[in-house]
Design a protein around this motif. Structure first.
Motif, PDB file in Angstrom:
ATOM      1  N   MET A   1      38.940 -31.049 -17.397  1.00 16.44           N
ATOM      2  CA  MET A   1      37.828 -31.236 -18.333  1.00 16.44           C
ATOM      3  C   MET A   1      37.978 -30.216 -19.452  1.00 16.44           C
ATOM      4  O   MET A   1      38.097 -29.012 -19.197  1.00 16.44           O
ATOM      5  CB  MET A   1      36.517 -31.038 -17.573  1.00 16.44           C
ATOM      6  N   ASN A   2      37.991 -30.696 -20.697  1.00 18.10           N
ATOM      7  CA  ASN A   2      38.207 -29.820 -21.846  1.00 18.10           C
ATOM      8  C   ASN A   2      36.872 -29.269 -22.356  1.00 18.10           C
ATOM      9  O   ASN A   2      36.469 -29.495 -23.500  1.00 18.10           O
ATOM     10  CB  ASN A   2      38.944 -30.583 -22.952  1.00 18.10           C
ATOM     11  N   TYR A   3      36.192 -28.542 -21.477  1.00 22.38           N
ATOM     12  CA  TYR A   3      34.879 -27.985 -21.798  1.00 22.38           C
ATOM     13  C   TYR A   3      35.040 -26.696 -22.587  1.00 22.38           C
ATOM     14  O   TYR A   3      35.777 -25.790 -22.178  1.00 22.38           O
ATOM     15  CB  TYR A   3      34.105 -27.722 -20.509  1.00 22.38           C
ATOM     16  N   GLN A   4      34.339 -26.626 -23.723  1.00 20.04           N
ATOM     17  CA  GLN A   4      34.385 -25.439 -24.580  1.00 20.04           C
ATOM     18  C   GLN A   4      32.946 -25.008 -24.862  1.00 20.04           C
ATOM     19  O   GLN A   4      32.295 -25.545 -25.768  1.00 20.04           O
ATOM     20  CB  GLN A   4      35.145 -25.745 -25.874  1.00 20.04           C
ATOM     21  N   PRO A   5      32.436 -24.063 -24.076  1.00 20.98           N
ATOM     22  CA  PRO A   5      31.012 -23.697 -24.168  1.00 20.98           C
ATOM     23  C   PRO A   5      30.598 -23.280 -25.580  1.00 20.98           C
ATOM     24  O   PRO A   5      31.334 -22.580 -26.280  1.00 20.98           O
ATOM     25  CB  PRO A   5      30.887 -22.520 -23.190  1.00 20.98           C
TER      26      PRO A   5
ATOM     27  N   LEU B   1      18.902 -30.935 -31.418  1.00 20.41           N
ATOM     28  CA  LEU B   1      20.228 -30.812 -30.800  1.00 20.41           C
ATOM     29  C   LEU B   1      21.052 -29.848 -31.647  1.00 20.41           C
ATOM     30  O   LEU B   1      21.271 -30.104 -32.841  1.00 20.41           O
ATOM     31  CB  LEU B   1      20.906 -32.177 -30.722  1.00 20.41           C
ATOM     32  N   THR B   2      21.473 -28.755 -31.056  1.00 20.91           N
ATOM     33  CA  THR B   2      22.228 -27.735 -31.783  1.00 20.91           C
ATOM     34  C   THR B   2      23.405 -28.366 -32.511  1.00 20.91           C
ATOM     35  O   THR B   2      24.245 -29.041 -31.889  1.00 20.91           O
ATOM     36  CB  THR B   2      22.727 -26.654 -30.806  1.00 20.91           C
TER      37      THR B   2
ATOM     38  N   ARG C   1      29.762 -33.060 -29.004  1.00 23.80           N
ATOM     39  CA  ARG C   1      29.293 -33.959 -27.942  1.00 23.80           C
ATOM     40  C   ARG C   1      30.399 -34.883 -27.465  1.00 23.80           C
ATOM     41  O   ARG C   1      31.284 -35.257 -28.229  1.00 23.80           O
ATOM     42  CB  ARG C   1      28.130 -34.828 -28.450  1.00 23.80           C
ATOM     43  N   SER C   2      30.324 -35.239 -26.202  1.00 23.19           N
ATOM     44  CA  SER C   2      31.264 -36.192 -25.616  1.00 23.19           C
ATOM     45  C   SER C   2      30.484 -37.146 -24.721  1.00 23.19           C
ATOM     46  O   SER C   2      29.700 -36.710 -23.880  1.00 23.19           O
ATOM     47  CB  SER C   2      32.341 -35.459 -24.807  1.00 23.19           C
ATOM     48  N   GLN C   3      30.720 -38.449 -24.914  1.00 22.41           N
ATOM     49  CA  GLN C   3      29.929 -39.456 -24.215  1.00 22.41           C
ATOM     50  C   GLN C   3      30.733 -40.213 -23.160  1.00 22.41           C
ATOM     51  O   GLN C   3      31.953 -40.367 -23.280  1.00 22.41           O
ATOM     52  CB  GLN C   3      29.404 -40.499 -25.207  1.00 22.41           C
ATOM     53  N   VAL C   4      30.022 -40.719 -22.156  1.00 19.29           N
ATOM     54  CA  VAL C   4      30.466 -41.846 -21.334  1.00 19.29           C
ATOM     55  C   VAL C   4      29.367 -42.886 -21.454  1.00 19.29           C
ATOM     56  O   VAL C   4      28.212 -42.633 -21.107  1.00 19.29           O
ATOM     57  CB  VAL C   4      30.687 -41.448 -19.867  1.00 19.29           C
ATOM     58  N   ARG C   5      29.723 -44.056 -21.996  1.00 19.58           N
ATOM     59  CA  ARG C   5      28.753 -45.112 -22.253  1.00 19.58           C
ATOM     60  C   ARG C   5      28.822 -46.187 -21.174  1.00 19.58           C
ATOM     61  O   ARG C   5      29.820 -46.333 -20.483  1.00 19.58           O
ATOM     62  CB  ARG C   5      29.027 -45.728 -23.629  1.00 19.58           C
ATOM     63  N   GLN C   6      27.745 -46.955 -21.075  1.00 17.08           N
ATOM     64  CA  GLN C   6      27.766 -48.101 -20.150  1.00 17.08           C
ATOM     65  C   GLN C   6      28.604 -49.241 -20.714  1.00 17.08           C
ATOM     66  O   GLN C   6      29.222 -49.994 -19.960  1.00 17.08           O
ATOM     67  CB  GLN C   6      26.341 -48.587 -19.882  1.00 17.08           C
TER      68      GLN C   6
ATOM     69  N   VAL D   1      38.866 -35.364 -21.737  1.00 18.12           N
ATOM     70  CA  VAL D   1      39.884 -34.641 -22.516  1.00 18.12           C
ATOM     71  C   VAL D   1      39.398 -34.290 -23.923  1.00 18.12           C
ATOM     72  O   VAL D   1      40.065 -33.542 -24.631  1.00 18.12           O
ATOM     73  CB  VAL D   1      41.207 -35.442 -22.613  1.00 18.12           C
ATOM     74  N   THR D   2      38.228 -34.804 -24.321  1.00 13.18           N
ATOM     75  CA  THR D   2      37.664 -34.450 -25.621  1.00 13.18           C
ATOM     76  C   THR D   2      37.175 -33.007 -25.588  1.00 13.18           C
ATOM     77  O   THR D   2      36.383 -32.644 -24.719  1.00 13.18           O
ATOM     78  CB  THR D   2      36.484 -35.377 -25.973  1.00 13.18           C
ATOM     79  N   PRO D   3      37.612 -32.155 -26.520  1.00  8.78           N
ATOM     80  CA  PRO D   3      37.088 -30.786 -26.553  1.00  8.78           C
ATOM     81  C   PRO D   3      35.612 -30.812 -26.925  1.00  8.78           C
ATOM     82  O   PRO D   3      35.239 -31.311 -28.000  1.00  8.78           O
ATOM     83  CB  PRO D   3      37.936 -30.099 -27.625  1.00  8.78           C
ATOM     84  N   THR D   4      34.749 -30.333 -26.032  1.00 11.97           N
ATOM     85  CA  THR D   4      33.312 -30.479 -26.269  1.00 11.97           C
ATOM     86  C   THR D   4      32.527 -29.388 -25.549  1.00 11.97           C
ATOM     87  O   THR D   4      33.000 -28.800 -24.569  1.00 11.97           O
ATOM     88  CB  THR D   4      32.840 -31.868 -25.803  1.00 11.97           C
ATOM     89  N   SER D   5      31.303 -29.196 -26.026  1.00 11.90           N
ATOM     90  CA  SER D   5      30.408 -28.230 -25.383  1.00 11.90           C
ATOM     91  C   SER D   5      29.210 -28.904 -24.720  1.00 11.90           C
ATOM     92  O   SER D   5      28.424 -28.250 -24.044  1.00 11.90           O
ATOM     93  CB  SER D   5      29.908 -27.217 -26.416  1.00 11.90           C
ATOM     94  N   PHE D   6      29.072 -30.244 -24.892  1.00 16.81           N
ATOM     95  CA  PHE D   6      27.898 -30.935 -24.345  1.00 16.81           C
ATOM     96  C   PHE D   6      28.290 -32.369 -23.989  1.00 16.81           C
ATOM     97  O   PHE D   6      28.726 -33.132 -24.838  1.00 16.81           O
ATOM     98  CB  PHE D   6      26.776 -30.933 -25.378  1.00 16.81           C
TER      99      PHE D   6
END
Length: 499
Positions: free
Chosen positions: A301-305, A372-373, A378-383, A442-447
């Motif tokens: 997971m490409n999490y970047q706080p 929303l800061t 942001r990174s989504q998973v949609r239906q 894999v998207t660099p994201t903080s939320f």
């Protein structure tokens, strides 16, 4: 009770490797069997084999009629009672009795089937199957379209039935409530465990540890045998060389004993070959040792706080369509860095709409404030993701993603390599969902904002995500109907209620 038997069952789709090879088992028709296994292992295929829609080699014997869910609906515009009359010989009052056991108003029988919600349609079709108490039910993912309350309601209903059934589901809590035996497809092998899914997991963990210990011992034995064979082979070669002597060594011509040395060398060489043969046989005998251990590699997971402490504030938000409020009452909450917040509530309570409002995609009207800061990516998973099209390389480039990282996560999620060249829109529904999920990871994201991420994912995938999220501890807002996932992942819950 009767017994359903499978004897020497083998099946493969044309041009594909076997899904099942020489499998034999039997189970009592009173058992409540949960059917589990990795996606693509053949769960629905097994149900179709049981009911004669597919045929392989071997025999399947059932003294009972096998009734499949979901049934084929001839014309969804008909009244629901007419649908029941068309698909089953049971009397309507028996269906009404089953609906009452699900605490469901039978007034829906007098509405068109197409006007019912997905959960209501599920309950009607299940009631129709179990109204026939002479059959054995084959239930293919009845938890689809059900919210948490609906899943628990159906699980309790199935648990109360005297009739047996096989049910496919990836909801662990549902299986633990509804079933008393577990039938698992483990790499072509069918395994029955007495007890629900939790009992199966406990038994499997013990078995896997035993097999891993045996494998470690086997590897040590193989290493020793290989070294012994290599030593013997080297010795025999050196003895063979002694027949001709070493021209650089004084007095080395051993002409007088070449026959003796050659014979001895040949014997040693034969011993080495025999040892190699025994080694090969040992490896072959043990080749299936780990066939049922599921090695599931950890996802990345490409999490970047973000540096902000609070990433989202929702204050007194109400949503409207045509001036009609969607939520029972306005909602307020905030999400701090590292929190995983679950939006929970029944179908129609506005969970997906609230996520859309947070992202600025809601098409109705909004009162209240959503802060929303702006620096938080942001990174989504949609239906639904109809815009995910084309080959994976082009998809990764268009979304500025690492193509290799995307493929690595897809492989770890169980997508076969031969699917990597297939256009996304031509993949199966489950594979398309995994593309959406892998892209988010894999998207660099903080939320992260995930709307029902577990749709189409098997239990192993679910546990992969749980382990990943527990390790990384990202900031996340998500909706989901799987109670076990929520309990393992969420740091707090926000409950919504429909109007």
């Amino acid at each position: 009770m009767s017994t359903i038997q499978l004897t020497h069952l083998t099946f493969a789709y044309p041009g594909k490797p076997n899904l099942f090879t020489d499998q034999s088992l039997q189970f009592d028709s009173s058992w409540k069997l949960g059917l589990t296994g990795r996606n693509g292992r053949g769960k629905t295929t097994l149900l179709n084999l049981l009911r004669g829609k597919l045929s392989g080699t071997g025999q399947i014997k059932s003294p009972l009629s096998l009734n499949y869910f979901p049934q084929s609906i001839p014309d969804p515009t008909l009244q629901t009672w007419q649908i029941i009359d068309a698909i089953s010989p049971v009397e309507l009052w028996l269906v009404q009795r089953e609906l009452a056991m699900m605490n469901t108003d039978d007034a829906l029988l007098y509405r068109s089937f197409s006007s019912l919600s997905g959960g209501e349609q599920t309950k009607v079709l299940l009631a129709t199957i179990f109204a026939d108490d002479t059959g054995f039910a084959l239930l293919d993912e009845p938890t689809n379209h059900l919210d948490i309350a609906g899943r628990q309601q159906i699980a309790n209903y199935l648990h109360s039935k005297k009739q047996g059934f096989i049910v496919i589901s990836h909801d662990r809590q549902f299986l633990n409530t509804a079933t008393d035996h577990t039938l698992t497809i483990e790499k072509q092998q069918l395994v029955i465990t007495q007890g629900n899914f939790a009992a199966y997991e406990r038994a499997k963990a013990v078995k896997d540890q035993t097999e891993l210990a045996e494998q470690s011992k086997l590897k040590q034995e193989i290493g020793r045998l290989k070294q012994t064979a290599a030593d013997k082979r080297q010795w025999s070669r050196s003895r063979e060389g002694d027949k001709y002597g070493n021209p650089h060594k004084k007095g080395s011509g051993a002409v007088y004993d070449t026959g003796f040395i050659g014979a001895r060398s040949a014997r040693v060489m034969q011993k080495a070959k025999n040892l190699e043969h025994r080694l090969d046989q040992s490896i072959e005998d043990k080749s299936a040792l780990l066939k049922n251990i599921e090695f599931v590699e950890p996802l990345k997971m490409n999490y970047q706080p973000d540096h902000h402490d609070t990433l989202l504030r929702v204050h007194q938000v109400q949503l409207y369509y045509d001036q009609v409020p969607l939520l029972k009452e306005s909602v307020s909450f905030d999400i701090k860095r590292g929190e995983r917040v679950a939006l929970i509530g029944p179908n129609g309570s506005g969970k997906s709409s609230l996520i859309a409002a947070i992202l600025g995609h809601f098409t109705g009207d909004i009162t209240g404030t959503v802060d929303l800061t702006q620096t938080a990516t942001r990174s989504q998973v949609r239906q639904f993701y109809p815009d995910n099209v084309g080959d994976l390389a082009s998809f990764a480039e268009a979304h500025h993603l690492s193509h290799q990282d995307l493929l690595n996560n897809l492989k770890k999620l169980g997508v076969e390599r031969d699917a990597f060249k297939t256009p996304i829109q031509a993949l199966s529904s489950g594979q398309q969902k995994k593309v959406e999920l892998a892209a988010s990871l894999v998207t660099p994201t903080s939320f992260y904002l995930w709307d029902e991420p577990l749709n189409y994912l098997d239990v192993f995938n679910q546990e992969q995500l749980e382990d990943l999220i527990s390790t990384v501890q990202p900031t996340m807002l998500f909706t989901e109907h799987d109670a076990a996932f929520i309990e393992h992942v969420a740091t707090k819950k926000i409950e919504l209620f429909p109007r």
